[in-house]
Enzyme design. Structure first.
Site, PDB file in Angstrom:
ATOM      1  N   ARG A  95       0.850  -1.061   0.120  1.00 48.14           N
ATOM      2  CA  ARG A  95      -0.014  -0.130  -0.193  1.00 48.14           C
ATOM      3  C   ARG A  95       0.689   1.123  -0.165  1.00 48.14           C
ATOM      4  O   ARG A  95       0.399   2.208   0.405  1.00 48.14           O
ATOM      5  CB  ARG A  95      -0.970  -0.009   1.272  1.00 48.14           C
ATOM      6  CG  ARG A  95      -1.916  -1.118   1.074  1.00 48.14           C
ATOM      7  CD  ARG A  95      -3.008  -0.808   2.200  1.00 48.14           C
ATOM      8  NE  ARG A  95      -3.767  -2.113   2.269  1.00 48.14           N
ATOM      9  CZ  ARG A  95      -4.740  -2.644   3.146  1.00 48.14           C
ATOM     10  NH1 ARG A  95      -4.547  -1.735   4.548  1.00 48.14           N
ATOM     11  NH2 ARG A  95      -5.488  -3.528   3.209  1.00 48.14           N
ATOM     12  N   ARG A 155      -3.267   6.145   0.026  1.00 46.25           N
ATOM     13  CA  ARG A 155      -3.543   7.350   0.806  1.00 46.25           C
ATOM     14  C   ARG A 155      -2.712   7.860   1.519  1.00 46.25           C
ATOM     15  O   ARG A 155      -3.186   9.110   2.037  1.00 46.25           O
ATOM     16  CB  ARG A 155      -4.846   6.560   1.675  1.00 46.25           C
ATOM     17  CG  ARG A 155      -6.045   6.057   0.887  1.00 46.25           C
ATOM     18  CD  ARG A 155      -7.108   5.319   2.026  1.00 46.25           C
ATOM     19  NE  ARG A 155      -6.272   4.156   2.411  1.00 46.25           N
ATOM     20  CZ  ARG A 155      -6.783   3.397   3.268  1.00 46.25           C
ATOM     21  NH1 ARG A 155      -8.077   3.361   3.775  1.00 46.25           N
ATOM     22  NH2 ARG A 155      -6.103   2.114   3.604  1.00 46.25           N
ATOM     23  N   ARG A 170      -6.726  11.742  -6.854  1.00 43.69           N
ATOM     24  CA  ARG A 170      -8.123  10.964  -6.782  1.00 43.69           C
ATOM     25  C   ARG A 170      -9.133  12.042  -6.643  1.00 43.69           C
ATOM     26  O   ARG A 170     -10.456  11.371  -6.365  1.00 43.69           O
ATOM     27  CB  ARG A 170      -7.846  10.082  -5.555  1.00 43.69           C
ATOM     28  CG  ARG A 170      -7.142   8.687  -6.135  1.00 43.69           C
ATOM     29  CD  ARG A 170      -8.206   7.727  -6.820  1.00 43.69           C
ATOM     30  NE  ARG A 170      -9.517   7.571  -6.381  1.00 43.69           N
ATOM     31  CZ  ARG A 170      -9.801   6.832  -5.202  1.00 43.69           C
ATOM     32  NH1 ARG A 170      -9.035   6.159  -4.519  1.00 43.69           N
ATOM     33  NH2 ARG A 170     -10.963   6.855  -4.763  1.00 43.69           N
ATOM     34  N   ASP A 208      -7.045  -3.280  -7.497  1.00 40.16           N
ATOM     35  CA  ASP A 208      -7.539  -3.686  -6.263  1.00 40.16           C
ATOM     36  C   ASP A 208      -7.982  -4.960  -6.605  1.00 40.16           C
ATOM     37  O   ASP A 208      -8.064  -5.548  -7.704  1.00 40.16           O
ATOM     38  CB  ASP A 208      -8.965  -2.927  -5.958  1.00 40.16           C
ATOM     39  CG  ASP A 208      -9.365  -3.271  -4.719  1.00 40.16           C
ATOM     40  OD1 ASP A 208      -8.964  -2.628  -3.693  1.00 40.16           O
ATOM     41  OD2 ASP A 208     -10.278  -4.260  -4.413  1.00 40.16           O
ATOM     42  N   TYR A 257     -15.015 -12.532   0.204  1.00 42.53           N
ATOM     43  CA  TYR A 257     -15.657 -11.287  -0.098  1.00 42.53           C
ATOM     44  C   TYR A 257     -16.909 -11.662  -0.641  1.00 42.53           C
ATOM     45  O   TYR A 257     -18.093 -11.044  -0.516  1.00 42.53           O
ATOM     46  CB  TYR A 257     -14.804 -10.444  -0.875  1.00 42.53           C
ATOM     47  CG  TYR A 257     -13.751  -9.499  -0.096  1.00 42.53           C
ATOM     48  CD1 TYR A 257     -14.378  -8.550   0.795  1.00 42.53           C
ATOM     49  CD2 TYR A 257     -12.567  -9.417  -0.108  1.00 42.53           C
ATOM     50  CE1 TYR A 257     -13.635  -7.444   1.537  1.00 42.53           C
ATOM     51  CE2 TYR A 257     -11.673  -8.535   0.343  1.00 42.53           C
ATOM     52  CZ  TYR A 257     -12.334  -7.730   1.228  1.00 42.53           C
ATOM     53  OH  TYR A 257     -11.349  -6.764   1.843  1.00 42.53           O
TER      54      TYR A 257
END
Length: 385
Positions: A38, A42, A51, A87, A167
């Site tokens: 990651r 962010r 973004r 993702d 998921y």
């Protein structure tokens, strides 16, 4: 076996001699390579600015944006690899599954998969039918990225079959994945078919990235830590092996005597170039008891989360497997006089394995100060035992 195109960064000699690739292949490096899960995302102000107004999955499927986001941490931190910005649910979306990533929550599915009929509905999309056109945005993003990275390797990635299946069955994030584990035992046929389908979806996604230019591939099993070793071995490992089989056959001839590579590493005894497979890494969260089984599905290196010390992980792996990890992400917010010794301890423990790639024991927290990551990279590159 399938040989990579001669223009591929590995086959062309751009990345075959990199610290990262050689470490994944079990060759100890004087300077430990480092990248962060990651790292693209962010924690970077330039990412947040880029973004604005764009949904996550739209960003993943915009080749120019996905490439730029992948490159941002490489430019800023000087890490030894880029990790492809995408993702794990992207291949599901490309297969027609209705999924969106909700801010602060994660992937949410319109129709959970909880019965054999639900699985049959998924199977209406045959992963084998997902051709170059399906993965065109992914391949283009990889090509744009590797053109900029040059000698810095790009790592492709995909979610492992169990994590994707969890998921799908839960319909979104879950703390204990009870519905998925129930389906595993209550309806073995539905479970087996679901795992085969997710394995082929993940495998196709990985293969598209590697063929387009990724120099390594990592399979993430984010939720495998909820499983017992027995359940993992019987109900999950065969599907993970199936996913990796989609890329396991991809090989390249090591260019003869590329820069900084000993002659014996690049040629066989008969003088012919050595042929190697694209290195594969398997990582899971909370999987200390599963490490050996995770390696045996066909991985070259194993990622270790922050719960298991690297020397203990290497012992469980028989001291013959390259390891990746495992700085505790929580330490990134600690004072430098606390973080630095922790990183050095991880580096020392990593010496117990044939080779070590420093990483976090999970992803970069979004509130992390980017300057801290840059400082960690500098520490790692300057560290010697």
């Amino acid at each position: 076996m399938t040989s990579l195109d001669s223009a591929h960064p590995l086959a062309a000699g751009l990345t075959a001699a990199s610290r990262l690739v050689r470490s994944y292949q079990g060759e100890h490096q004087e300077v430990t390579p480092v990248w962060f899960m990651r790292q693209a995302g962010r924690s970077l102000p330039e990412y947040r600015e880029l973004r604005v107004g764009m949904r996550m999955l739209d960003a993943c499927l915009d080749p120019a944006m996905a490439s730029e986001i992948t490159l941002q941490p490489v430019r800023r931190h000087g890490v030894d690899a880029g990790i492809f910005f995408s993702d794990i649910v992207v291949p599901l979306k490309l297969a027609g599954v209705a999924v969106e990533i909700q801010p602060g929550k994660g992937p949410v599915f319109e129709r959970p998969v909880r019965t054999l009929d639900d699985v049959k509905r998924l199977e209406e999309t045959d992963p084998a039918s997902m051709d170059d056109a399906t993965f065109a945005p992914i391949a283009e993003a990889v090509r744009l990225t590797t053109a900029e990275l040059g000698e810095t390797p790009l790592i492709g990635f995909a979610g492992a079959p169990f994590t994707l299946a969890a998921y799908l069955v839960e319909g979104g994030p879950s703390k204990d994945h009870i519905r998925a584990r129930t389906l595993m035992h209550a309806d073995p046929e539905a479970w087996s078919r679901l795992m085969a389908w997710t394995a082929d979806i993940s495998g196709a996604f990985l293969r598209a990235q590697v063929l387009a230019g990724a120099s390594a591939a990592q399979l993430f099993d984010s939720w495998a830590g909820s499983l017992s070793l027995a359940d993992y071995t019987e109900h999950v490992a065969p599907a993970s092996a199936r996913a990796l089989s989609h890329v396991r056959d991809l090989t390249y001839a090591v260019p003869v005597a590329p820069p900084h590579v000993p002659l014996q590493a690049s040629v066989r005894q008969d003088g012919e170039p050595a042929v190697r497979n694209v290195p594969l890494v398997h990582f899971g969260v909370g999987t200390g008891d599963l490490l050996k089984a995770m390696h045996e599905v066909g991985a070259d290196a194993v990622g270790v989360d922050y719960r298991t010390p690297l020397d203990e992980a290497s012992r469980r792996l028989g001291h013959v497997v390259p390891v990746q990890g495992n700085v505790d992400p929580a330490m990134l917010a600690a004072p430098w006089e606390v973080l630095a010794p922790h990183v050095e301890t991880v580096l020392r423990r990593g010496l117990d394995a044939p080779a070590h790639v420093l990483n976090l024991g999970h992803g970069v927290p979004p509130e992390t100060d980017p300057a801290v990551l840059t400082r960690v990279v500098e520490l790692v590159h300057g560290w010697r035992p």
